[in-house]
Design a protein around this motif. Structure first.
Motif, short mmCIF file in Angstrom:
data_model
loop_
_atom_site.label_atom_id
_atom_site.label_comp_id
_atom_site.label_asym_id
_atom_site.label_seq_id
_atom_site.Cartn_x
_atom_site.Cartn_y
_atom_site.Cartn_z
N SER A 85 -8.59 28.00 16.25
CA SER A 85 -9.02 27.02 17.12
C SER A 85 -9.58 25.93 16.24
N PRO A 86 -8.99 24.71 16.46
CA PRO A 86 -9.29 23.50 15.78
C PRO A 86 -10.99 23.13 15.97
N VAL A 87 -11.46 22.81 14.98
CA VAL A 87 -12.95 22.29 14.88
C VAL A 87 -13.12 20.54 14.92
N MET A 88 -11.82 20.27 14.59
CA MET A 88 -11.64 18.65 14.70
C MET A 88 -10.28 18.26 15.04
N MET A 89 -10.21 17.15 15.93
CA MET A 89 -9.04 16.30 16.41
C MET A 89 -9.05 14.99 16.02
N ASN A 90 -7.76 14.56 15.48
CA ASN A 90 -7.52 13.11 15.29
C ASN A 90 -6.86 12.53 16.21
N THR A 91 -7.14 11.06 16.64
CA THR A 91 -6.21 10.33 17.35
C THR A 91 -5.61 9.41 16.44
N ILE A 92 -4.58 8.75 16.60
CA ILE A 92 -3.99 7.55 15.80
C ILE A 92 -3.55 6.54 17.02
N TRP A 93 -4.13 5.65 17.21
CA TRP A 93 -3.63 4.65 18.40
C TRP A 93 -3.04 3.45 17.57
N MET A 94 -1.61 3.30 17.85
CA MET A 94 -0.91 2.45 17.11
C MET A 94 -0.97 0.92 17.91
N GLY A 113 -9.51 7.60 15.72
CA GLY A 113 -10.52 8.38 16.72
C GLY A 113 -10.70 9.68 15.92
N HIS A 114 -11.78 10.21 15.42
CA HIS A 114 -11.91 11.45 15.02
C HIS A 114 -13.07 12.40 15.95
N TYR A 115 -12.58 13.23 16.71
CA TYR A 115 -13.58 14.04 17.51
C TYR A 115 -13.81 15.36 16.96
N ARG A 116 -15.25 15.67 17.14
CA ARG A 116 -15.46 17.14 16.46
C ARG A 116 -15.99 17.92 17.36
N ASP A 121 0.85 -1.39 0.02
CA ASP A 121 0.04 -0.14 0.04
C ASP A 121 0.90 1.45 -0.03
N GLY A 122 0.70 2.27 -0.75
CA GLY A 122 1.36 3.30 -1.04
C GLY A 122 1.11 4.73 -0.15
N PHE A 123 1.58 5.80 -0.63
CA PHE A 123 1.42 6.88 -0.02
C PHE A 123 0.07 7.50 -0.16
N GLN A 124 -0.46 8.11 0.80
CA GLN A 124 -1.69 9.10 0.62
C GLN A 124 -1.24 10.68 0.38
N ASP A 125 -1.78 11.32 -0.33
CA ASP A 125 -1.60 12.61 -0.59
C ASP A 125 -1.72 13.32 0.64
N PHE A 126 -0.97 14.46 0.64
CA PHE A 126 -1.17 15.28 1.87
C PHE A 126 -2.55 15.96 1.84
N HIS A 127 -3.30 15.92 3.07
CA HIS A 127 -4.66 16.65 2.95
C HIS A 127 -4.90 17.01 4.39
N SER A 128 -5.99 17.95 4.48
CA SER A 128 -6.66 18.26 5.82
C SER A 128 -8.02 17.43 5.98
N ASP A 129 -8.26 17.32 6.87
CA ASP A 129 -9.60 16.65 7.35
C ASP A 129 -10.80 17.46 7.28
N ILE A 130 -10.39 18.98 7.10
CA ILE A 130 -11.19 19.95 7.23
C ILE A 130 -11.53 20.60 6.10
N PRO A 131 -12.79 20.91 5.51
CA PRO A 131 -12.81 21.51 4.10
C PRO A 131 -12.46 23.07 4.22
N PHE A 170 -3.52 15.07 16.78
CA PHE A 170 -3.30 16.13 15.89
C PHE A 170 -4.57 16.75 15.43
N ASN A 171 -4.25 18.03 15.33
CA ASN A 171 -5.41 19.04 14.66
C ASN A 171 -5.79 18.48 13.19
N GLY A 172 -7.05 18.12 13.06
CA GLY A 172 -7.65 17.82 11.80
C GLY A 172 -7.11 18.38 10.52
N GLN A 173 -6.91 19.89 10.94
CA GLN A 173 -6.36 20.68 9.89
C GLN A 173 -4.98 20.55 9.27
N CYS A 174 -4.26 19.93 10.09
CA CYS A 174 -2.87 19.47 9.71
C CYS A 174 -2.93 18.87 8.34
#
Length: 248
Positions: free
Chosen positions: A120-129, A198-201, A102-112, A176-180
């Protein structure tokens, strides 16, 4: 500076923080085994998003109650509450299993673009390894400071030379801030990369994946009061699409 204050400062400054050792080895084994089991039954093997492929498992709270333990984790949730306010909602809890090849995803924000807020962030992401993360196994890449750029991704033709890709042991959590600007890495190993997302809004936003849809009635009594709040289940499982009910 306390670990909590350090984490919040890093999120404000860089857009992300890495917390080592949040999950015990036993918790990692249990969650990983459950993820492998539900992925075999419910995984979407052909999932492709922004150039990256993976095995996607959606809406984990509806598949096995073992995943609920991370919804209101006492180490992670206070940081999310600090960033989003205590009225936040669990937007979704899913998994992308990155397989060999599986390859690279393009860089993107999860916020339109129209919802970006550099203050002020409107969404935060969590990655549980659930595996050790590094570049070879396809660890998530983040562009430091991009949450303040005002762009939902790199403008066309822009090079992105400054990238953070964590090397961390299983049990660590990346917040991380979902805007990253971020994207999954390429897996060049011979084993799968397992992680929970986990995505929190903020409370004015609806679910990304509604946990009411398919949540089993017999699991409801096992929920903590805070889990019911985060999943807007105070009125029970039958209160469909209730993210706009807030804490009623």
């Amino acid at each position: 500076m306390s670990p909590f204050d350090q984490a919040v400062a890093e999120i404000d400054t860089f857009g992300f923080t890495l917390l080592p050792g949040v999950l015990t080895a036993s918790q990692v084994r249990t969650l990983r085994a459950a993820l492998i089991r539900v992925a075999a039954a419910h995984g979407e093997a052909g999932y492709e998003n922004r150039g990256g492929t993976s095995l996607l498992v959606r809406n984990l709270p509806t598949l096995d109650p073992v995943f609920l333990q991370i919804v209101d984790h006492p180490v992670v949730l206070p940081i999310l509450e600090q960033m989003l306010d205590k009225t936040l909602v669990l937007g979704s809890l899913s998994s992308r299993i990155v397989r060999p090849g599986d390859g690279f995803q393009d860089f993107h924000s999860d916020i339109p673009q129209h919802m970006l807020n550099p203050v002020s962030p409107v969404m935060m992401n969590t990655i549980w390894m659930l595996d050790d993360f590094d570049a070879e196994i396809g660890g998530t890449r983040i562009v430091p400071g991009s949450h303040k750029s005002g762009w939902a991704g790199p403008p066309e033709g822009m090079e992105v030379p400054h990238v953070y890709q964590p090397e961390a042991s299983s049990g660590s959590v990346l917040i991380f801030n979902g805007q990253c600007w971020h994207g999954g890495g390429a897996n060049t190993t011979d084993r799968n990369r397992h992680a929970l997302f986990g995505h929190y809004r903020k409370s004015m936003l609806l679910f990304q994946l509604d946990p009411h849809d398919g949540f089993r009635d017999e699991w409801f009594e096992g929920l903590s009061p805070r889990q019911k709040q985060l999943m807007r289940m105070q009125k029970g499982v039958g209160a469909r699409h209730a993210a706009d009910d807030h804490l009623i």
